[in-house]
Design a protein around this motif. Structure first.
Motif, PDB file in Angstrom:
ATOM      1  N   THR A  87      50.960  27.830  28.906  1.00 51.55           N
ATOM      2  CA  THR A  87      50.260  26.822  29.708  1.00 51.55           C
ATOM      3  C   THR A  87      49.920  27.400  31.080  1.00 51.55           C
ATOM      4  OG1 THR A  87      52.391  25.918  30.485  1.00 51.55           O
ATOM      5  CG2 THR A  87      51.365  24.806  28.604  1.00 51.55           C
ATOM      6  N   SER A  88      48.761  27.019  31.580  1.00 50.12           N
ATOM      7  CA  SER A  88      48.387  27.326  32.963  1.00 50.12           C
ATOM      8  C   SER A  88      47.142  26.525  33.321  1.00 50.12           C
ATOM      9  CB  SER A  88      48.104  28.817  33.170  1.00 50.12           C
ATOM     10  OG  SER A  88      46.794  29.130  32.783  1.00 50.12           O
ATOM     11  N   THR A  89      46.884  26.469  34.616  1.00 46.47           N
ATOM     12  CA  THR A  89      45.733  25.739  35.139  1.00 46.47           C
ATOM     13  C   THR A  89      44.444  26.128  34.434  1.00 46.47           C
ATOM     14  OG1 THR A  89      46.703  25.381  37.298  1.00 46.47           O
ATOM     15  CG2 THR A  89      44.320  25.556  37.238  1.00 46.47           C
ATOM     16  N   GLY A 113      54.920  34.095  31.670  1.00 45.81           N
ATOM     17  CA  GLY A 113      53.868  35.089  31.578  1.00 45.81           C
ATOM     18  C   GLY A 113      53.451  35.593  32.952  1.00 45.81           C
ATOM     19  N   ALA A 114      52.565  36.594  32.956  1.00 43.53           N
ATOM     20  CA  ALA A 114      52.056  37.138  34.222  1.00 43.53           C
ATOM     21  C   ALA A 114      51.370  36.043  35.043  1.00 43.53           C
ATOM     22  CB  ALA A 114      51.092  38.279  33.945  1.00 43.53           C
ATOM     23  N   SER A 115      50.708  35.100  34.369  1.00 41.42           N
ATOM     24  CA  SER A 115      50.096  33.968  35.090  1.00 41.42           C
ATOM     25  C   SER A 115      50.155  32.685  34.259  1.00 41.42           C
ATOM     26  CB  SER A 115      48.652  34.295  35.479  1.00 41.42           C
ATOM     27  OG  SER A 115      47.866  34.467  34.321  1.00 41.42           O
ATOM     28  N   THR A 116      51.190  32.563  33.447  1.00 45.62           N
ATOM     29  CA  THR A 116      51.316  31.392  32.561  1.00 45.62           C
ATOM     30  C   THR A 116      52.794  31.056  32.335  1.00 45.62           C
ATOM     31  OG1 THR A 116      51.364  32.840  30.617  1.00 45.62           O
ATOM     32  CG2 THR A 116      49.208  31.987  31.253  1.00 45.62           C
ATOM     33  N   ASN A 117      53.066  29.829  31.916  1.00 45.36           N
ATOM     34  CA  ASN A 117      54.422  29.476  31.473  1.00 45.36           C
ATOM     35  C   ASN A 117      54.490  29.608  29.950  1.00 45.36           C
ATOM     36  OD1 ASN A 117      54.328  27.391  34.177  1.00 45.36           O
ATOM     37  ND2 ASN A 117      56.142  28.646  33.867  1.00 45.36           N
ATOM     38  N   ILE A 133      51.140  32.745  50.604  1.00 44.53           N
ATOM     39  CA  ILE A 133      51.213  31.966  49.345  1.00 44.53           C
ATOM     40  C   ILE A 133      49.813  31.509  48.942  1.00 44.53           C
ATOM     41  CG2 ILE A 133      53.570  31.173  49.830  1.00 44.53           C
ATOM     42  CD1 ILE A 133      50.786  28.679  50.168  1.00 44.53           C
ATOM     43  N   TYR A 134      49.694  31.016  47.692  1.00 47.59           N
ATOM     44  CA  TYR A 134      48.388  30.542  47.245  1.00 47.59           C
ATOM     45  C   TYR A 134      48.555  29.395  46.268  1.00 47.59           C
ATOM     46  CZ  TYR A 134      48.934  32.898  42.710  1.00 47.59           C
ATOM     47  OH  TYR A 134      49.370  33.273  41.470  1.00 47.59           O
ATOM     48  N   GLU A 135      47.464  28.738  45.987  1.00 49.95           N
ATOM     49  CA  GLU A 135      47.408  27.678  44.979  1.00 49.95           C
ATOM     50  C   GLU A 135      46.086  27.782  44.241  1.00 49.95           C
ATOM     51  OE1 GLU A 135      49.047  25.301  43.439  1.00 49.95           O
ATOM     52  OE2 GLU A 135      50.861  25.832  44.503  1.00 49.95           O
ATOM     53  N   VAL A 136      46.093  27.413  42.992  1.00 52.55           N
ATOM     54  CA  VAL A 136      44.862  27.324  42.199  1.00 52.55           C
ATOM     55  C   VAL A 136      44.906  25.967  41.498  1.00 52.55           C
ATOM     56  CG1 VAL A 136      43.442  28.383  40.398  1.00 52.55           C
ATOM     57  CG2 VAL A 136      45.062  29.807  41.690  1.00 52.55           C
ATOM     58  N   ALA A 137      43.933  25.114  41.806  1.00 55.08           N
ATOM     59  CA  ALA A 137      43.907  23.781  41.177  1.00 55.08           C
ATOM     60  C   ALA A 137      42.622  23.625  40.371  1.00 55.08           C
ATOM     61  CB  ALA A 137      44.007  22.691  42.244  1.00 55.08           C
ATOM     62  N   ILE A 184      58.429  30.636  44.105  1.00 56.93           N
ATOM     63  CA  ILE A 184      57.488  30.564  45.228  1.00 56.93           C
ATOM     64  C   ILE A 184      56.164  31.164  44.764  1.00 56.93           C
ATOM     65  CG2 ILE A 184      57.009  31.423  47.562  1.00 56.93           C
ATOM     66  CD1 ILE A 184      60.100  31.592  47.949  1.00 56.93           C
ATOM     67  N   LYS A 185      55.061  30.469  45.017  1.00 52.45           N
ATOM     68  CA  LYS A 185      53.768  30.988  44.549  1.00 52.45           C
ATOM     69  C   LYS A 185      53.241  31.992  45.576  1.00 52.45           C
ATOM     70  CE  LYS A 185      49.702  29.309  42.017  1.00 52.45           C
ATOM     71  NZ  LYS A 185      49.834  30.199  40.870  1.00 52.45           N
ATOM     72  N   SER A 186      53.921  33.123  45.606  1.00 53.04           N
ATOM     73  CA  SER A 186      53.632  34.160  46.596  1.00 53.04           C
ATOM     74  C   SER A 186      52.413  34.973  46.187  1.00 53.04           C
ATOM     75  CB  SER A 186      54.867  35.067  46.694  1.00 53.04           C
ATOM     76  OG  SER A 186      54.504  36.386  46.983  1.00 53.04           O
ATOM     77  N   ASP A 246      51.881  19.583  46.863  1.00 54.68           N
ATOM     78  CA  ASP A 246      53.352  19.526  47.016  1.00 54.68           C
ATOM     79  C   ASP A 246      53.954  20.913  46.788  1.00 54.68           C
ATOM     80  OD1 ASP A 246      53.225  16.815  47.445  1.00 54.68           O
ATOM     81  OD2 ASP A 246      53.941  16.236  45.449  1.00 54.68           O
ATOM     82  N   ARG A 247      53.460  21.602  45.741  1.00 55.83           N
ATOM     83  CA  ARG A 247      54.013  22.943  45.459  1.00 55.83           C
ATOM     84  C   ARG A 247      53.650  23.911  46.588  1.00 55.83           C
ATOM     85  NH1 ARG A 247      52.441  25.898  39.943  1.00 55.83           N
ATOM     86  NH2 ARG A 247      50.420  26.015  40.985  1.00 55.83           N
ATOM     87  N   MET A 248      52.446  23.756  47.134  1.00 52.91           N
ATOM     88  CA  MET A 248      52.056  24.612  48.253  1.00 52.91           C
ATOM     89  C   MET A 248      52.977  24.390  49.449  1.00 52.91           C
ATOM     90  SD  MET A 248      48.394  24.827  50.191  1.00 52.91           S
ATOM     91  CE  MET A 248      48.310  25.654  51.783  1.00 52.91           C
TER      92      MET A 248
HETATM   93  N1  PDD Z   1      48.706  31.162  37.765  1.00 51.11           N
HETATM   94  N2  PDD Z   1      53.505  31.341  36.047  1.00 51.11           N
HETATM   95  C1  PDD Z   1      52.855  32.182  36.869  1.00 51.11           C
HETATM   96  C2  PDD Z   1      53.530  33.463  37.252  1.00 51.11           C
HETATM   97  C3  PDD Z   1      51.578  31.843  37.371  1.00 51.11           C
HETATM   98  O1  PDD Z   1      50.941  32.658  38.209  1.00 51.11           O
HETATM   99  C4  PDD Z   1      50.978  30.617  36.960  1.00 51.11           C
HETATM  100  C5  PDD Z   1      49.636  30.192  37.471  1.00 51.11           C
HETATM  101  C6  PDD Z   1      51.687  29.794  36.076  1.00 51.11           C
HETATM  102  C7  PDD Z   1      51.134  28.457  35.627  1.00 51.11           C
HETATM  103  O2  PDD Z   1      51.115  27.532  36.690  1.00 51.11           O
HETATM  104  P1  PDD Z   1      50.034  26.359  36.747  1.00 51.11           P
HETATM  105  O3  PDD Z   1      50.199  25.585  35.508  1.00 51.11           O
HETATM  106  O4  PDD Z   1      50.406  25.606  37.973  1.00 51.11           O
HETATM  107  O5  PDD Z   1      48.671  27.015  36.819  1.00 51.11           O
HETATM  108  C8  PDD Z   1      52.950  30.170  35.653  1.00 51.11           C
HETATM  109  C9  PDD Z   1      47.511  30.845  38.483  1.00 51.11           C
HETATM  110  C10 PDD Z   1      46.588  29.937  37.784  1.00 51.11           C
HETATM  111  C11 PDD Z   1      46.858  32.109  38.979  1.00 51.11           C
HETATM  112  O6  PDD Z   1      47.597  32.994  39.403  1.00 51.11           O
HETATM  113  O7  PDD Z   1      45.637  32.196  38.962  1.00 51.11           O
END
Ligand code: PDD
Length: 286
Positions: free
Chosen positions: A243-245, A181-185, A32-36, A146-148, A51-53
């Motif tokens: 939306t995304s980080t 989205g691929a990396s966004t909500n 798993i991973y996290e990006v803050a 899960i942030k896999s 918490d999400r991690m």
């Molecule tokens: N991506 N949905 C997916 C599939 C994501 O991968 C992400 C984040 C989000 C938005 O989540 P957050 O607001 O916690 O960043 C939604 C990160 C930033 C990435 O993969 O780099």
């Protein structure tokens, strides 16, 4: 200056750091991973990211690689060693290294952990030309909450978007609704000015930015409805945004080359983007 990463207990020059070829993250995407986000040296919404991690690890039955307080320290130290005051901190944890076998290692192994930092320049105001998205079938697994690190469908979708000249790809499920989205909500604003975004569940990542924007939108007096929306609704929406980080809030002005609204970032998107920037800068509580 060489980038420094924390790799399994020590700080190393990133380009020379290595993990074992039998790490289960490398072999099986078993991690798993996290990006803050980091702004002015502060890690934004850090507790929510940790918490999400913890949730992601628990759901996959991977032991936390280190106590939370130690991980907090390592993240701050990695930022300091890389002199990153604006950017992101990246954390990845895998089940660890073991002879390749799909089932979990019979003898417990130490989870592997990597922390790195990257510089980014954050926007200073709500200026946003708007972005285009494409739609693509959601071919992902059933646990997108899960942030896999298993991101192959997301990577393919993002590449498809780029090749189409778009910023992002939004996944569409078999029932015609947009998941994320691929990396966004994903969000829309309907004709009555109501914000609509998919409720949390196994089909989407519980985005930290999603939660922040949701709380700030409600506090600002917007009505937010958490329900799935269809591609048809999206195409007829007054506004759409993601939306995304790293994107914070960005207005979607076209979907599959069809305009949304008048093809300019709308007022709701701009307002929320500014609130999000203010939140990152520590001026507004979420
Ligand atoms: N991506 N949905 C997916 C599939 C994501 O991968 C992400 C984040 C989000 C938005 O989540 P957050 O607001 O916690 O960043 C939604 C990160 C930033 C990435 O993969 O780099």
């Amino acid at each position: 200056m060489s980038r420094i990463a924390f790799v399994n207990g020590t700080y190393q020059v990133q380009r020379r750091a290595a993990v074992g070829i039998e790490d289960r993250g490398y072999q099986l995407a078993d991690g798993i991973y996290e990006v803050a986000p980091v702004m002015d040296g502060r890690i934004i919404d850090f507790a929510a990211h940790l918490d999400r991690m913890a949730y992601s690890l628990r759901e996959l039955r991977i032991q936390p690689p280190m106590p939370r307080s130690a991980l907090e320290f390592v993240c701050r130290e990695t930022l300091a060693r890389n002199r990153v005051r604006d950017g992101v901190v990246y954390i990845q944890a895998t089940r660890g290294e073991a002879p390749r076998d799909h089932g979990f290692p019979k003898v417990p192994v130490k989870p592997a952990v990597v922390v790195s930092a990257k510089h980014l320049s954050w926007p200073s105001n709500a200026e946003d030309k708007g972005i285009e998205v494409i739609t693509t079938p959601d071919i992902r697994w059933g646990r997108c909450d899960i942030k896999s690190i298993g991101l192959l469908p997301n990577a393919l979708a993002k590449q498809k978007a780029r090749e189409a000249g778009a910023f992002e790809a939004w996944f569409v499920r078999g029932d015609g609704t947009v998941s994320e989205g691929a990396s966004t909500n994903a969000w829309i604003v309907d004709g009555e000015g109501r914000l609509i975004t998919r409720p949390l569940g196994p089909e989407i990542l519980p985005g930290i930015t999603r939660a922040t924007v949701l709380a700030m939108a409600r506090a600002a007096g917007f009505q937010v409805i958490e329900r799935p929306f269809s591609v048809e609704e999206l195409l007829g929406a007054r506004e759409a945004f993601l939306t995304s980080t790293t994107s914070l809030v960005r207005s979607v002005v076209a979907v599959d080359q069809r305009p949304i609204g008048n093809r300019y970032p709308g007022s709701v998107g701009r307002t929320l983007r500014q609130l999000c920037i203010d939140h990152y800068r520590g001026r507004v509580d979420a």
